[in-house]
Enzyme design. Sequence first.
Site, PDB file in Angstrom:
ATOM      1  N   ILE A 146      12.234  -8.352   2.158  1.00 55.57           N
ATOM      2  CA  ILE A 146      12.129  -7.539   3.368  1.00 55.57           C
ATOM      3  C   ILE A 146      11.590  -8.346   4.538  1.00 55.57           C
ATOM      4  O   ILE A 146      12.182  -8.370   5.625  1.00 55.57           O
ATOM      5  CB  ILE A 146      11.263  -6.290   3.097  1.00 55.57           C
ATOM      6  CG1 ILE A 146      11.992  -5.355   2.128  1.00 55.57           C
ATOM      7  CG2 ILE A 146      10.928  -5.558   4.398  1.00 55.57           C
ATOM      8  CD1 ILE A 146      11.127  -4.275   1.533  1.00 55.57           C
ATOM      9  N   ASP A 165       1.916 -16.321   1.793  1.00 54.17           N
ATOM     10  CA  ASP A 165       2.562 -15.990   0.528  1.00 54.17           C
ATOM     11  C   ASP A 165       2.373 -17.167  -0.428  1.00 54.17           C
ATOM     12  O   ASP A 165       3.038 -18.199  -0.288  1.00 54.17           O
ATOM     13  CB  ASP A 165       4.054 -15.702   0.716  1.00 54.17           C
ATOM     14  CG  ASP A 165       4.662 -15.039  -0.513  1.00 54.17           C
ATOM     15  OD1 ASP A 165       4.264 -15.397  -1.646  1.00 54.17           O
ATOM     16  OD2 ASP A 165       5.542 -14.164  -0.354  1.00 54.17           O
ATOM     17  N   ARG A 227       3.531  -0.340   0.334  1.00 54.67           N
ATOM     18  CA  ARG A 227       2.836   0.725  -0.386  1.00 54.67           C
ATOM     19  C   ARG A 227       1.489   0.946   0.291  1.00 54.67           C
ATOM     20  O   ARG A 227       0.822  -0.001   0.697  1.00 54.67           O
ATOM     21  CB  ARG A 227       2.630   0.359  -1.863  1.00 54.67           C
ATOM     22  CG  ARG A 227       3.903   0.394  -2.713  1.00 54.67           C
ATOM     23  CD  ARG A 227       4.403   1.821  -2.915  1.00 54.67           C
ATOM     24  NE  ARG A 227       5.548   1.895  -3.815  1.00 54.67           N
ATOM     25  CZ  ARG A 227       6.818   1.901  -3.438  1.00 54.67           C
ATOM     26  NH1 ARG A 227       7.106   1.794  -2.141  1.00 54.67           N
ATOM     27  NH2 ARG A 227       7.795   2.016  -4.318  1.00 54.67           N
ATOM     28  N   ASP A 251       4.947   3.523   7.216  1.00 56.29           N
ATOM     29  CA  ASP A 251       6.001   4.278   6.534  1.00 56.29           C
ATOM     30  C   ASP A 251       5.518   4.787   5.183  1.00 56.29           C
ATOM     31  O   ASP A 251       6.179   5.607   4.567  1.00 56.29           O
ATOM     32  CB  ASP A 251       7.239   3.391   6.334  1.00 56.29           C
ATOM     33  CG  ASP A 251       8.420   4.141   5.726  1.00 56.29           C
ATOM     34  OD1 ASP A 251       8.829   5.173   6.300  1.00 56.29           O
ATOM     35  OD2 ASP A 251       8.931   3.706   4.670  1.00 56.29           O
ATOM     36  N   GLU A 256       1.053  10.659  -0.938  1.00 59.32           N
ATOM     37  CA  GLU A 256       2.181  11.258  -0.215  1.00 59.32           C
ATOM     38  C   GLU A 256       2.534  12.598  -0.839  1.00 59.32           C
ATOM     39  O   GLU A 256       2.415  12.761  -2.053  1.00 59.32           O
ATOM     40  CB  GLU A 256       3.400  10.314  -0.259  1.00 59.32           C
ATOM     41  CG  GLU A 256       3.156   9.006   0.469  1.00 59.32           C
ATOM     42  CD  GLU A 256       4.340   8.034   0.414  1.00 59.32           C
ATOM     43  OE1 GLU A 256       5.370   8.377  -0.235  1.00 59.32           O
ATOM     44  OE2 GLU A 256       4.253   6.940   1.004  1.00 59.32           O
ATOM     45  N   HIS A 279       8.046   7.653   4.812  1.00 59.79           N
ATOM     46  CA  HIS A 279       8.606   6.891   3.692  1.00 59.79           C
ATOM     47  C   HIS A 279      10.135   6.976   3.680  1.00 59.79           C
ATOM     48  O   HIS A 279      10.766   7.229   2.645  1.00 59.79           O
ATOM     49  CB  HIS A 279       8.040   7.376   2.347  1.00 59.79           C
ATOM     50  CG  HIS A 279       8.027   6.304   1.293  1.00 59.79           C
ATOM     51  ND1 HIS A 279       7.055   6.201   0.328  1.00 59.79           N
ATOM     52  CD2 HIS A 279       8.880   5.271   1.056  1.00 59.79           C
ATOM     53  CE1 HIS A 279       7.303   5.166  -0.463  1.00 59.79           C
ATOM     54  NE2 HIS A 279       8.412   4.585  -0.037  1.00 59.79           N
ATOM     55  N   ALA A 282      14.052   3.205   3.943  1.00 56.28           N
ATOM     56  CA  ALA A 282      15.237   2.863   3.140  1.00 56.28           C
ATOM     57  C   ALA A 282      16.299   3.963   3.157  1.00 56.28           C
ATOM     58  O   ALA A 282      17.359   3.804   2.558  1.00 56.28           O
ATOM     59  CB  ALA A 282      14.831   2.587   1.696  1.00 56.28           C
TER      60      ALA A 282
END
Length: 300
Positions: A146, A165, A227, A251, A256, A279, A282
């Site tokens: 992503i 990363d 998340r 998002d 939730e 959310h 996607a």
Amino acid sequence: IEYPIPDCLNSIGQVAEVIVTEDEQETTILKAVKGASIVMITYGNVTRQVIKAGLPTLKAIVKIGTGIDSIDIDAAKQYGVRVINCPDYAQNAVAEGAFLLLINCMKKFGPIHRFVHENGWMGPSETNKGWNLENKLVGMVGLGHINSQLTRMCQGFKMNVQAYDPYVTSEMMDKKKVCKIKDLDQLMASSDVVVIGLPLNDETKGIISKERLRLMKSSAFLINVSRGAIVDEQGLLNVLKEKAIAGCGLDVFSNEPLGKQGHPLSELLGMDNVVITPHTAAWTHETWQRLQDEVTQNVM
């Protein structure tokens, strides 16, 4: 099944009996899994108890999506149950969703849009003055599918990109024209926008702590399309209330759905410097057709 996947279910229904449950609560899945060969899941928790209840017939858990944080992977390994997800179907869509949040935050689109709809017009003022994207420094926390796609989009707007990363080498980042940052604190402190693109696991849970949030510039924004539990959400709420950062685009939430009342983060809904999508990064026509095809293939 939380989301409609009729093409997928119709295809599988040609070769197998398909049981669709009303929800994904553990008690519901525990009943449905008995005698099943495959469990298809969106966000429901596939616990050790669920996996044990599915034995000896249960052969696989197919995630209708990417994140596998709600599945007990250790138990699945122990009992020889395969876990299959769909890592590629929505990488562009979610990156676009992250960019939507980013540009909405920086251009103050939310409060401007609401004011104009309610009043017809809005004159220029300090409260509605946005920022240029050009030359801003975006810090990617994680440089997987992503955030790699998002990097390309940001660079198209002449933004500079750095990334933290540990699993991506400097050489790989150089190819994407991304500066590798070895210390997450340094990335948090130097970025104009911080974008979280990580899976949720023991290593990443709470990695964006309240201490790290307080390292951010007062003019910086936080974007999360991964998340909710990766961020100390109460810490984020506090820095927003104190105006210690410029704002955020979210998002995802650890709890939730979000709600206007009775939710630990309900106050976010009244903040003009917070942009929220439910959310749905996607959730596009293209990704959902691709997901159905991928899930069908995985089940077969």
